[in-house]
Design an enzyme around this catalytic site. Structure first.
Site, mmCIF file in Angstrom:
data_model
loop_
_atom_site.group_PDB
_atom_site.id
_atom_site.type_symbol
_atom_site.label_atom_id
_atom_site.label_comp_id
_atom_site.label_asym_id
_atom_site.label_seq_id
_atom_site.Cartn_x
_atom_site.Cartn_y
_atom_site.Cartn_z
ATOM 1 C CG PHE A 120 -7.308 6.796 8.032
ATOM 2 C CD1 PHE A 120 -6.832 5.986 9.056
ATOM 3 C CD2 PHE A 120 -7.718 6.185 6.849
ATOM 4 C CE1 PHE A 120 -6.782 4.604 8.912
ATOM 5 C CE2 PHE A 120 -7.660 4.802 6.687
ATOM 6 C CZ PHE A 120 -7.191 4.007 7.722
ATOM 7 C CB THR A 155 -0.951 0.039 1.216
ATOM 8 O OG1 THR A 155 -1.803 1.180 1.105
ATOM 9 C CG2 THR A 155 -0.205 0.108 2.529
ATOM 10 C CE LYS A 161 -6.109 0.553 3.495
ATOM 11 N NZ LYS A 161 -6.229 -0.387 2.375
ATOM 12 C CG ASP A 172 -10.163 -3.450 -0.533
ATOM 13 O OD1 ASP A 172 -9.580 -2.374 -0.741
ATOM 14 O OD2 ASP A 172 -11.298 -3.693 -0.981
ATOM 15 C CG ASN A 205 -3.992 4.815 3.199
ATOM 16 O OD1 ASN A 205 -3.562 5.399 4.184
ATOM 17 N ND2 ASN A 205 -5.276 4.785 2.898
ATOM 18 C CE LYS A 250 -9.220 2.686 12.957
ATOM 19 N NZ LYS A 250 -8.770 3.449 11.794
ATOM 20 C CG HIS A 271 -12.041 -2.222 10.381
ATOM 21 N ND1 HIS A 271 -12.220 -1.290 11.374
ATOM 22 C CD2 HIS A 271 -11.406 -1.577 9.372
ATOM 23 C CE1 HIS A 271 -11.740 -0.131 10.972
ATOM 24 N NE2 HIS A 271 -11.232 -0.280 9.753
ATOM 25 N NE ARG A 272 -6.219 -1.177 7.917
ATOM 26 C CZ ARG A 272 -7.124 -0.179 7.932
ATOM 27 N NH1 ARG A 272 -7.301 0.556 9.018
ATOM 28 N NH2 ARG A 272 -7.837 0.093 6.858
HETATM 29 P P1 IMP Z 1 -9.197 0.746 1.056
HETATM 30 O O1 IMP Z 1 -9.828 0.413 -0.257
HETATM 31 O O2 IMP Z 1 -8.881 -0.445 1.886
HETATM 32 O O3 IMP Z 1 -8.053 1.687 0.941
HETATM 33 O O4 IMP Z 1 -10.273 1.517 1.934
HETATM 34 C C1 IMP Z 1 -11.362 2.167 1.360
HETATM 35 C C2 IMP Z 1 -11.705 3.429 2.086
HETATM 36 O O5 IMP Z 1 -12.258 3.092 3.342
HETATM 37 C C3 IMP Z 1 -10.536 4.375 2.391
HETATM 38 O O6 IMP Z 1 -10.317 5.281 1.395
HETATM 39 C C4 IMP Z 1 -11.017 5.077 3.621
HETATM 40 O O7 IMP Z 1 -11.818 6.161 3.272
HETATM 41 C C5 IMP Z 1 -11.868 4.036 4.295
HETATM 42 N N1 IMP Z 1 -11.158 3.347 5.366
HETATM 43 C C6 IMP Z 1 -10.311 2.298 5.267
HETATM 44 N N2 IMP Z 1 -9.879 1.938 6.478
HETATM 45 C C7 IMP Z 1 -10.465 2.777 7.359
HETATM 46 C C8 IMP Z 1 -10.403 2.900 8.759
HETATM 47 O O8 IMP Z 1 -9.710 2.165 9.482
HETATM 48 N N3 IMP Z 1 -11.144 3.873 9.298
HETATM 49 C C9 IMP Z 1 -11.923 4.711 8.558
HETATM 50 N N4 IMP Z 1 -12.002 4.656 7.244
HETATM 51 C C10 IMP Z 1 -11.280 3.688 6.643
#
Ligand code: IMP
Length: 201
Positions: free
Chosen positions: A151, A8, A13, A70, A10, A174, A179-180
């Protein structure tokens, strides 16, 4: 020390996942260590599909064991939207804030506010998917932004288990219920059991 790629770019993340994996005796690389790592198109219909695609393609390109996650926010009253489209809910190239405001707007007159964050993390070796793991957390969409931490949708997601939004929680708080955090705790067990990855050295 074994190297594992976290596929990633990001930074939010990366910061969370580095913290979650800090007790593993590995060197965590990221997409920033591979400037030519192709941007994987997230075009699968499920978060699991996207996580598997990111992990397998990045492992094949880099030659390293690779983790990719994801995430989606699934809102009951919106038939599970934004779900797999959480990143671009307010349109291509939108900001986190745009997404939060769009969701608050969509939920304006809705009293049923239950939602679930789901993450799937995939772990792959070059040429081989090793495992996937899912983590989930239940919450409610708030009526306004609360808290400046985290975020994405963190400031508008109040976790049932703590009564606080992720935006009000420290990273450690958190991580314990998120979830993560939950998905990665499961994949840590897989990493530790992989013979090619010696986490005790
Ligand atoms: P991604 O496709 O896994 O990058 O996540 C999709 C979108 O979900 C991201 O752009 C964030 O806006 C949101 N997102 C992902 N993880 C989190 C989190 O832990 N908290 C809040 N929003 C999240």
């Amino acid at each position: 020390m074994e190297k594992i790629l976290l596929a990633t770019r990001n930074k939010d993340k990366i910061a969370e996942i580095k913290e979650i994996l800090k007790d593993l005796d590995i060197q965590l690389l990221t997409a920033y260590d591979f400037p030519k790592l192709p941007e994987v198109i997230e075009d699968r219909s499920t978060i699991a599909g996207n996580a598997i695609k990111k992990a397998t393609e990045s492992a094949n390109f880099s030659g390293f064991p690779t983790l990719a996650d994801d995430t989606g926010l699934f809102v009951n009253a919106l038939n599970d939207a934004p779900g797999v489209y959480s990143a671009r809910y307010a349109g291509e190239n939108c900001s986190y804030k745009d997404n939060r405001l769009k969701l608050l707007q969509e939920m304006n007159n809705i009293t049923e506010r239950e939602a679930e964050f789901r993450t799937v993390v995939a772990f792959a070796f070059p040429g081989k998917l090793i495992a996937t793991a899912e983590g989930k957390v239940l919450g409610k969409i708030t009526r306004k932004e609360i808290g400046a931490n985290g975020f994405g949708y963190d400031a508008i997601f109040r976790a049932i288990e703590t009564g606080k939004t992720f935006g009000e929680m420290t990273r450690e708080e958190k991580e314990k219920i998120s979830h993560r955090g939950r998905a990665f705790q499961k994949i840590i067990k897989v990493i530790k059991s992989e013979p090619r990855i010696d986490t005790d050295q």
